[in-house]
Design an enzyme around this catalytic site. Sequence first.
Site, PDB file in Angstrom:
ATOM      1  N   TYR A  95       2.114  -4.070   5.744  1.00 26.55           N
ATOM      2  CA  TYR A  95       0.864  -4.200   4.730  1.00 26.55           C
ATOM      3  C   TYR A  95       0.688  -3.311   3.848  1.00 26.55           C
ATOM      4  CZ  TYR A  95      -1.531  -0.932   7.703  1.00 26.55           C
ATOM      5  OH  TYR A  95      -1.889   0.053   8.667  1.00 26.55           O
ATOM      6  N   CYS A  96       0.119  -3.404   2.647  1.00 24.93           N
ATOM      7  CA  CYS A  96      -0.507  -2.033   1.886  1.00 24.93           C
ATOM      8  C   CYS A  96      -1.966  -2.426   1.778  1.00 24.93           C
ATOM      9  CB  CYS A  96       0.280  -2.327   0.549  1.00 24.93           C
ATOM     10  SG  CYS A  96       0.058  -3.646  -0.416  1.00 24.93           S
ATOM     11  N   PHE A  97      -2.602  -1.905   0.658  1.00 28.31           N
ATOM     12  CA  PHE A  97      -4.076  -1.893   0.703  1.00 28.31           C
ATOM     13  C   PHE A  97      -4.614  -3.175   0.556  1.00 28.31           C
ATOM     14  CE2 PHE A  97      -8.362  -1.099  -1.303  1.00 28.31           C
ATOM     15  CZ  PHE A  97      -8.713  -0.601  -0.318  1.00 28.31           C
TER      16      PHE A  97
END
Length: 365
Positions: A95-97
């Site tokens: 995941y990222c933000f």
Amino acid sequence: MPLPLTDDFRSIVLQARPLIDVRAPVEFEKGSFPTSTNLPLLNDEERRLIGIRYKEAGNSEAVKLGHKLIQGEVKAQRVEAWQSFVQQHPDAYLYCFRGGQRSKISQAWLAEAGITIPRLKGGYKAFRNFLMNESLRISSETAPVIIGGRTGSGKTLLIHQLENAIDLEGIANHRGSSFGRFSTPQPSQIDFEDRLAFALIRYEAAGHRQLVIEHESHNIGRVYIPKPVFDNFQKGSLIILETPLEERVQITFDEYVTAALLEYGSRFGENGSKQWFDTMDGGLDRIRKRLGSERYLSLKSLLANAFKRQQANGDTEAHKAWIEILLRDYYDPMYDYQISKSPLPVLFRGNAEAVLDFVKQGKKS
């Protein structure tokens, strides 16, 4: 063919699923999830430069700069780090933000290397929102049994014997007093909240009838229980663990001296005992005004003399003198006053054996 997405956040918690966090280190340090490992797409400086380009020239130019900065050997090293992690944890997600460009790029580069890995739909932000909502919901649906008692009564020891208990101090990495610091730092506020959410979700999933927690103030060291969750906890009932002073001195000595010295020694080596002393001495400094000058100076002297004896021959028994005074003359009156003002109804009082039996009977009913 589109790459897989998932928003099955509950399974991540219950299965302790490994996560690759591709955000920059500065973002990870502010807050992350208990099962996540930071393997960033961009380091902090690269993220800063791309952010500037985004503000000045828009998304397209920022993406171009990103590909320019992360190519060749740099790209190969980052993909290799993700590959190595997935080889060790084949069930991992990433995941990222917000589940946007960074995680999409990372996922695509892994796919090019022959590895398909799901990414979190909505990224860190969506998972974090899920956790906070679940904390609020679960805490609102249970009126917990709260184990109280004077300092050193062995409350933490007791809740560790119960499957349906959550150790708030363990999650906060702090013993909950002015002397409660461990040699390792506390989690960030966000990390504490995420860990608490994980614990509540797992508690609910285990099918327990009654949550048991220790009687805590809003703050545990420098982190705090989110107010809506804390307010829900305050709808529970109190059980008072009654332990004689002599036994409480021994419990406190075992935890704050014997175990703590081993912990500090393991982390700091030969300097561990001095680091421990500074922590204890600093604890007295933090409550100086409440102790009063005379008692403060007396306790400082007792602590210093006990430490000198410890350094001279390894004997730590003298520390019991200042522990007893601190418990009897400072913590006991303060706790008794707090209990007298507490709105929590007292269900039961007794020693450790009686309290355990009472709580376990309540669990069965």
